[in-house]
Design an enzyme around this catalytic site. Structure first.
Site, PDB file in Angstrom:
ATOM      1  N   GLY A  29       3.499   5.430   3.045  1.00 34.87           N
ATOM      2  CA  GLY A  29       2.853   4.414   2.226  1.00 34.87           C
ATOM      3  C   GLY A  29       2.662   3.102   2.932  1.00 34.87           C
ATOM      4  CG  ASN A  32      -6.244   1.033  -0.410  1.00 32.60           C
ATOM      5  OD1 ASN A  32      -5.359   1.841  -0.655  1.00 32.60           O
ATOM      6  ND2 ASN A  32      -7.489   1.178  -0.819  1.00 32.60           N
ATOM      7  CD1 TRP A  33      -2.088   1.338  -2.895  1.00 33.25           C
ATOM      8  CD2 TRP A  33      -0.516   2.228  -1.609  1.00 33.25           C
ATOM      9  NE1 TRP A  33      -2.262   2.694  -2.915  1.00 33.25           N
ATOM     10  CE2 TRP A  33      -1.319   3.270  -2.137  1.00 33.25           C
ATOM     11  CE3 TRP A  33       0.553   2.562  -0.762  1.00 33.25           C
ATOM     12  CZ2 TRP A  33      -1.073   4.613  -1.841  1.00 33.25           C
ATOM     13  CZ3 TRP A  33       0.783   3.888  -0.472  1.00 33.25           C
ATOM     14  CH2 TRP A  33      -0.039   4.906  -1.011  1.00 33.25           C
ATOM     15  CD  GLN A  34      -3.802  -7.122  -2.958  1.00 35.83           C
ATOM     16  OE1 GLN A  34      -3.070  -7.659  -3.747  1.00 35.83           O
ATOM     17  NE2 GLN A  34      -5.034  -7.539  -2.748  1.00 35.83           N
ATOM     18  CB  SER A  37      -0.120  -2.495   2.376  1.00 32.57           C
ATOM     19  OG  SER A  37      -0.764  -1.780   1.367  1.00 32.57           O
ATOM     20  CG  LEU A  39       8.384  -3.495   1.559  1.00 30.81           C
ATOM     21  CD1 LEU A  39       9.315  -4.497   2.240  1.00 30.81           C
ATOM     22  CD2 LEU A  39       8.790  -3.288   0.108  1.00 30.81           C
ATOM     23  CG  PHE A  67      -5.193   5.370   1.162  1.00 31.93           C
ATOM     24  CD1 PHE A  67      -5.053   6.535   0.424  1.00 31.93           C
ATOM     25  CD2 PHE A  67      -6.362   4.645   1.041  1.00 31.93           C
ATOM     26  CE1 PHE A  67      -6.062   6.963  -0.421  1.00 31.93           C
ATOM     27  CE2 PHE A  67      -7.379   5.060   0.201  1.00 31.93           C
ATOM     28  CZ  PHE A  67      -7.232   6.218  -0.529  1.00 31.93           C
ATOM     29  CE  LYS A 240      11.530  -6.998  -7.710  1.00 25.77           C
ATOM     30  NZ  LYS A 240      10.944  -7.762  -6.633  1.00 25.77           N
ATOM     31  CE  LYS A 332      -4.836  -0.678 -12.197  1.00 27.47           C
ATOM     32  NZ  LYS A 332      -5.666  -1.241 -13.274  1.00 27.47           N
TER      33      LYS A 332
END
Length: 380
Positions: A29, A32-34, A37, A39, A67, A240, A332
């Site tokens: 992972g 394109n997961w901001q 990504s 991290l 990805f 959290k 998201k």
């Protein structure tokens, strides 16, 4: 060889199907997961240094499933492999010459024995379908996934799902870790929760999975503390984000430091009580003493995208879904969806806690029911 304890597989030693006695690391992972990504790339940079430092334990290559997407006319994986950087999500930070980006999940998993899951929980199930049948039963995993999985009256942390679905041991890693600061070598801490036998009260650093994951992540500037509490660490990382949304509402309302401190304290107690009520293997001290607990609450409520978008919800009067599009390019948030999952679970299961979980409920009502942000304190 592995044994099952506390619902989690514990592996006794690296007897690998790849014919080597060295662990092969794959980061699952970094697309394109901001934020995640970033991290994933930050964790890859830490792991890349440590596999060379602990060469007796690890194979020198770190694979990173990415990805695929376009970056300035080139596939991002090619850019990463040519420059040894991830210019889209972690610019100007060297990942290490021994990090290899791979767009094909099956190829990334070939020979892998140490799986590091870094992705939004919304995409986890789809990725898991592509992993089943491709992982050695002697492999082990660690989850950095922020969220909970809810089906009716059943709720699970993602490390437990990895354990059950893949049949391998899975630990959790979470803490007050801003990814860019980790990659830049600025001092921070994180908590590693590892499987343990029932009734274990010894030194968690001696547990089998601690002897794998701590050498992979621990550095002078990224300090890893080990606890025998897989679910507690994972739940801190998930819940959290609900509290961070609440803190953002307080900022948007302009209510000041006293109000925000109260929200953080109440939120910490709800996280602790919720986890202890529904996850009996968790330990209270994880929430109150570890980086994954109180420290991450502080960091997430002072900064981060959940707090930022929640503040904008109040000031701009727009729903979080619209702000995700404009502020996060459609990605998201973790906080609102986790609040929804917790609400659905509590509606199905009920609670013995006097007064329930009013802060969790307030975040759900504001995000999904159109309640006014000022109502956040009505039932506290």
């Amino acid at each position: 060889m592995s044994t099952q304890t506390n619902g989690t597989t514990m592996t006794n030693g690296p007897q690998h199907a790849n014919g080597s006695d060295k662990e092969r690391v794959v980061i699952i992972g970094s697309g394109n997961w901001q934020v995640l990504s970033t991290l994933g790339s930050a964790i890859a940079s830490v792991a890349a240094k440590n596999v060379l430092l602990h060469h007796e334990l690890f194979h020198p290559e770190v694979k990173m499933w990415v990805f695929e997407e376009d970056y300035e006319g080139k596939p991002l994986t090619r850019v990463i492999n040519e420059t040894h950087m991830n210019p889209r999500y972690l610019p100007d930070i060297p990942l290490g010459d021994n990090v290899t980006a791979e767009p094909d999940l099956g190829k990334a998993l070939q020979g892998a024995t140490a799986l590091v899951f870094v992705m939004p929980h919304q995409f986890f199930r789809k990725a898991l379908d592509g992993i089943k049948g491709k992982v050695s039963q002697n492999a082990r995993a660690v989850s950095l996934i922020k969220g909970v999985d809810v089906h009716g009256t059943k709720i699970q942390a993602y490390a437990t799902i990895v354990n059950e679905e893949l049949g391998i041991s899975c630990s959790s890693l979470s803490g007050a870790n801003i990814a860019t600061e980790v990659a830049e070598g600025k001092f921070s801490e994180s908590t590693l929760g590892v499987p343990s036998p029932d009734g274990f009260e010894g030194d968690p650093d001696t547990l089998p999975d601690a002897r794998l994951w701590k050498p992979l992540f621990d550095t002078k500037t990224f300090s890893i503390s080990v606890v025998a509490d897989v679910e507690g660490v994972g739940l801190c990382g998930a819940l959290k984000n609900i509290v961070a949304v609440a803190a953002g509402f307080i900022d948007g309302l302009g209510w000041g430091s006293n109000s925000k401190a109260a929200i953080m304290r109440i939120g910490m107690n709800e996280i602790k009580d919720f986890s202890l009520e529904y996850f009996p293997t968790t330990r209270a001290e994880t929430f109150l003493e570890q980086s994954c607990g109180i420290a991450d609450i502080i960091t997430s409520c002072l900064g981060g995208r959940n707090r930022k978008v929640a503040e904008a919800m109040v000031k701009e009067g727009k729903p979080f879904q619209e702000l995700e599009e404009s502020m996060l390019k459609g990605q998201k948030l973790q906080g609102p969806e986790t609040a929804l999952h917790v609400h659905e679970f509590l509606a199905a299961r009920g609670t013995k806690r006097p007064g329930g979980y009013p802060l969790f409920d307030a975040v759900w009502r504001i995000c999904y029911e159109g309640a006014k942000p000022e109502s956040i304190i009505d039932k506290l």
